[in-house]
Motif scaffolding. Sequence first.
Motif: not given
Length: 255
Positions: A17-18, A20-21, A24, A187-189, A191, A245, A247-248
Motif C-alpha cells: 500500500e505504501r 504504490r504511491p 505512481d 489520488t484517494t486509494y 486500502h 480510504p 488521500r495522497r
Amino acid sequence: MSRDIWDPQVYATYADERSRPFFDLVKRIAAVEPEYVVDAGCGSGELTRTLKDRWPDAAVHGFDSSPKMIDKTPVDVGLTFEVADATTWRPDRPVDVLVSNALLQWVPTHRELLATWVGLLAPNGRLAFQVPGNFDADSHRLIREMCQAGRWRSKLGDLPRERPVDDPVDYLDRLTGLGCRVDAWETTYVHLLQGEDAVLKWISGTALRPVFDRLTEAEAQEFTQELGEQLNAVYPRKPYGTAFPFRRIFVVAEK
Ligand SMILES: C[S@@+](CC[C@H](N)C(=O)[O-])C[C@H]1O[C@@H](n2cnc3c(N)ncnc32)[C@H](O)[C@@H]1O
C-alpha cells in the motif's frame, strides 16, 4: 532528529500500500538520462534501489535522518546512503531528480524547504514528492479530538498541528512561482485492510507515533483501546476486510 517518528516494523507490514504511491509518482518523472538522483527521507532504501533500476546510469543517493534505517541499507555500485536531515542536507553537485516520498508531512518548514530544493536542481531538473493528504479523514479527526479531550489534554493537547500539508493547487501555485512547470494531482486509494483493529494497526506505525512518544506504556494502551473502538465504528470490518480510504497528494515540478 533523534527520535523515530514512524515505526519501521509496522510500516513494512503495509509495504504494498505504501510503495504504490511511490511508483505512481516516479512514473510521472519524465527525466531521460539523469546523472544524479536523490531520494530524500529514503527510509530503509528499498524504494531508492528501484530508482537505480529506472535510471541505471545515474548515481543514486538516499538520505534519511534516522541512523537506524540507514545502517540497514546495503550499498551498491552507483547507490549511496547517508544520515542527514532534510532541512540541512546539501548536495555536492546539482541534482537532476530529487524524489521525496512520504517525508514532507513531517517537516513543519517544508514549504520553505521546497524553495531551497528547487535551488539545488540542475537546469531541467525535477523535484517530485508525495505527501498524505488525509489529515481531514476520520482517523486523524478522532486522534485530534482525543488529544484535546478530558484526561489526555494536558499531555497531548498541543500535538495536533494545523495543516501539515497543502492541497495540490497550493503546491502548483508555490512552485510555479519559483519558476517551475508543475504537474500536481491527488489520488484517494481505498486500502482494503485485513484483521481486527485494522485501521488502528495502520496508524500505530505513523500518525500515532508522536502520541506514543508522550505516553507511558499503560497510558498508550488505554489511549489505543479508546481510539480503537471509535475507529472500528467509523471504519467497520466487513467480510471482505476494512475499507480505508487514503488521500495522497503528488507533485512533479520541472525547473
Ligand atoms: C513515512 S517514512 C517514508 C520512507 C520512504 N521514503 C518510503 O517511501 O518508504 C518517512 C521517513 O522520513 C524520515 N524523516 C523524517 N523527518 C526527516 C527529516 N527531517 N530529514 C530526513 N528524513 C526524515 C523518517 O526517518 C522516515 O524514514
